[in-house]
Design a protein around this motif. Structure first.
Motif, PDB file in Angstrom:
ATOM      1  N   GLN A   1      25.384 -30.258 -27.495  1.00 33.02           N
ATOM      2  CA  GLN A   1      24.646 -30.070 -26.252  1.00 33.02           C
ATOM      3  C   GLN A   1      23.142 -30.093 -26.502  1.00 33.02           C
ATOM      4  OE1 GLN A   1      24.635 -26.123 -24.377  1.00 33.02           O
ATOM      5  NE2 GLN A   1      25.601 -25.324 -26.240  1.00 33.02           N
TER       6      GLN A   1
ATOM      7  N   LEU B   1      25.114 -39.680 -30.804  1.00 31.52           N
ATOM      8  CA  LEU B   1      25.090 -39.317 -29.384  1.00 31.52           C
ATOM      9  C   LEU B   1      25.547 -40.492 -28.521  1.00 31.52           C
ATOM     10  CD1 LEU B   1      24.458 -37.331 -27.116  1.00 31.52           C
ATOM     11  CD2 LEU B   1      22.053 -38.055 -27.272  1.00 31.52           C
TER      12      LEU B   1
ATOM     13  N   ASN C   1      28.678 -39.992 -26.232  1.00 36.57           N
ATOM     14  CA  ASN C   1      28.377 -40.095 -24.800  1.00 36.57           C
ATOM     15  C   ASN C   1      28.372 -41.576 -24.389  1.00 36.57           C
ATOM     16  OD1 ASN C   1      27.640 -39.565 -22.178  1.00 36.57           O
ATOM     17  ND2 ASN C   1      25.524 -39.041 -22.659  1.00 36.57           N
TER      18      ASN C   1
ATOM     19  N   LYS D   1      29.800 -43.066 -22.122  1.00 36.90           N
ATOM     20  CA  LYS D   1      29.776 -43.300 -20.671  1.00 36.90           C
ATOM     21  C   LYS D   1      28.384 -43.040 -20.090  1.00 36.90           C
ATOM     22  CE  LYS D   1      34.646 -42.652 -19.689  1.00 36.90           C
ATOM     23  NZ  LYS D   1      35.062 -43.795 -20.391  1.00 36.90           N
ATOM     24  N   ASN D   2      27.432 -42.714 -20.951  1.00 33.40           N
ATOM     25  CA  ASN D   2      26.036 -42.469 -20.546  1.00 33.40           C
ATOM     26  C   ASN D   2      25.900 -41.438 -19.436  1.00 33.40           C
ATOM     27  OD1 ASN D   2      24.725 -44.252 -22.363  1.00 33.40           O
ATOM     28  ND2 ASN D   2      25.471 -45.953 -21.118  1.00 33.40           N
ATOM     29  N   TYR D   3      26.606 -40.325 -19.595  1.00 31.35           N
ATOM     30  CA  TYR D   3      26.457 -39.230 -18.638  1.00 31.35           C
ATOM     31  C   TYR D   3      25.016 -38.718 -18.671  1.00 31.35           C
ATOM     32  CZ  TYR D   3      31.576 -38.854 -18.801  1.00 31.35           C
ATOM     33  OH  TYR D   3      32.920 -39.108 -18.752  1.00 31.35           O
TER      34      TYR D   3
ATOM     35  N   ASP E   1      22.183 -35.837 -18.883  1.00 28.81           N
ATOM     36  CA  ASP E   1      22.164 -34.733 -19.848  1.00 28.81           C
ATOM     37  C   ASP E   1      22.975 -33.524 -19.400  1.00 28.81           C
ATOM     38  OD1 ASP E   1      20.565 -36.380 -21.348  1.00 28.81           O
ATOM     39  OD2 ASP E   1      18.710 -35.294 -20.936  1.00 28.81           O
TER      40      ASP E   1
ATOM     41  N   PHE F   1      26.701 -34.329 -19.379  1.00 28.13           N
ATOM     42  CA  PHE F   1      27.199 -34.434 -20.753  1.00 28.13           C
ATOM     43  C   PHE F   1      27.401 -33.049 -21.361  1.00 28.13           C
ATOM     44  CE2 PHE F   1      26.322 -34.643 -25.361  1.00 28.13           C
ATOM     45  CZ  PHE F   1      27.449 -35.347 -25.743  1.00 28.13           C
TER      46      PHE F   1
ATOM     47  N   LYS G   1      30.510 -31.412 -19.776  1.00 29.70           N
ATOM     48  CA  LYS G   1      31.755 -32.037 -20.243  1.00 29.70           C
ATOM     49  C   LYS G   1      32.024 -31.679 -21.702  1.00 29.70           C
ATOM     50  CE  LYS G   1      32.384 -35.876 -17.065  1.00 29.70           C
ATOM     51  NZ  LYS G   1      33.719 -35.440 -16.644  1.00 29.70           N
ATOM     52  N   LEU G   2      30.986 -31.659 -22.516  1.00 34.37           N
ATOM     53  CA  LEU G   2      31.141 -31.321 -23.928  1.00 34.37           C
ATOM     54  C   LEU G   2      31.643 -29.882 -24.081  1.00 34.37           C
ATOM     55  CD1 LEU G   2      30.629 -32.320 -26.876  1.00 34.37           C
ATOM     56  CD2 LEU G   2      28.432 -31.152 -26.714  1.00 34.37           C
TER      57      LEU G   2
ATOM     58  N   ILE H   1      35.614 -34.541 -22.932  1.00 33.61           N
ATOM     59  CA  ILE H   1      35.282 -35.872 -23.434  1.00 33.61           C
ATOM     60  C   ILE H   1      36.502 -36.296 -24.261  1.00 33.61           C
ATOM     61  CG2 ILE H   1      33.695 -37.259 -24.828  1.00 33.61           C
ATOM     62  CD1 ILE H   1      31.497 -35.262 -24.077  1.00 33.61           C
TER      63      ILE H   1
END
Length: 151
Positions: A69, A94, A98, A100-102, A104, A107, A110-111, A116
């Protein structure tokens, strides 16, 4: 005081306000605490945690344990102390995690909520992240302790 002692002292100062439940539950308190630290302590915390996670279990562990994060902030911290190769490796990791380019915030959420799938439920990311681990371990040009201690 040598670099190791200096880093240990600053790291201890940085972590003294972190509560264990923040680390074990998906919330923003841990993130807000770290981002709210004075810049020297923030950089020390981010780099020590990153370096220890990579040496203990690699990039996969860094993200699975929730430290991912802080990836963007850690990239900036690594660049600040002059560890540009290591910053590039984390940037690549990263991008892999990531994919799917979430944004910040998304991301991070979800993390921390382990949402993910390619990171938590499949082994898809082990090989590409393991390759980055190997690059990190064999990089003798950037001594994190010296760079961080000098900073």
């Amino acid at each position: 005081m040598n670099y190791t002692e200096l880093i240990e002292e600053k790291y201890a100062e940085a972590v003294k306000g972190i509560k264990e439940e923040w680390v074990n539950e998906p919330n923003t308190k841990w993130y807000k605490y770290v981002i709210g630290l004075p810049i020297q302590l923030q950089i020390c915390y981010l780099i020590v945690v990153f370096h220890n996670q990579i040496f203990n279990g690699g990039f996969h562990q860094y993200f699975v344990n929730g430290y991912g994060q802080f990836a963007k902030e850690t990239i900036n911290a690594l660049e600040t102390i002059g560890a540009l190769k290591k910053a590039d490796l984390l940037q690549e990791a990263l991008k892999i995690v990531n994919s799917k380019n979430y944004k910040d915030d998304t991301f991070r959420k979800k993390l921390l909520e382990k949402q993910i799938p390619q990171l938590f439920s499949k082994d898809d990311l082990f090989e590409p992240l393991d390759n980055l681990d190997n690059s990190y371990y064999t990089d003798d040009d950037e001594d994190i302790e010296s760079l961080l201690g000098s900073y």
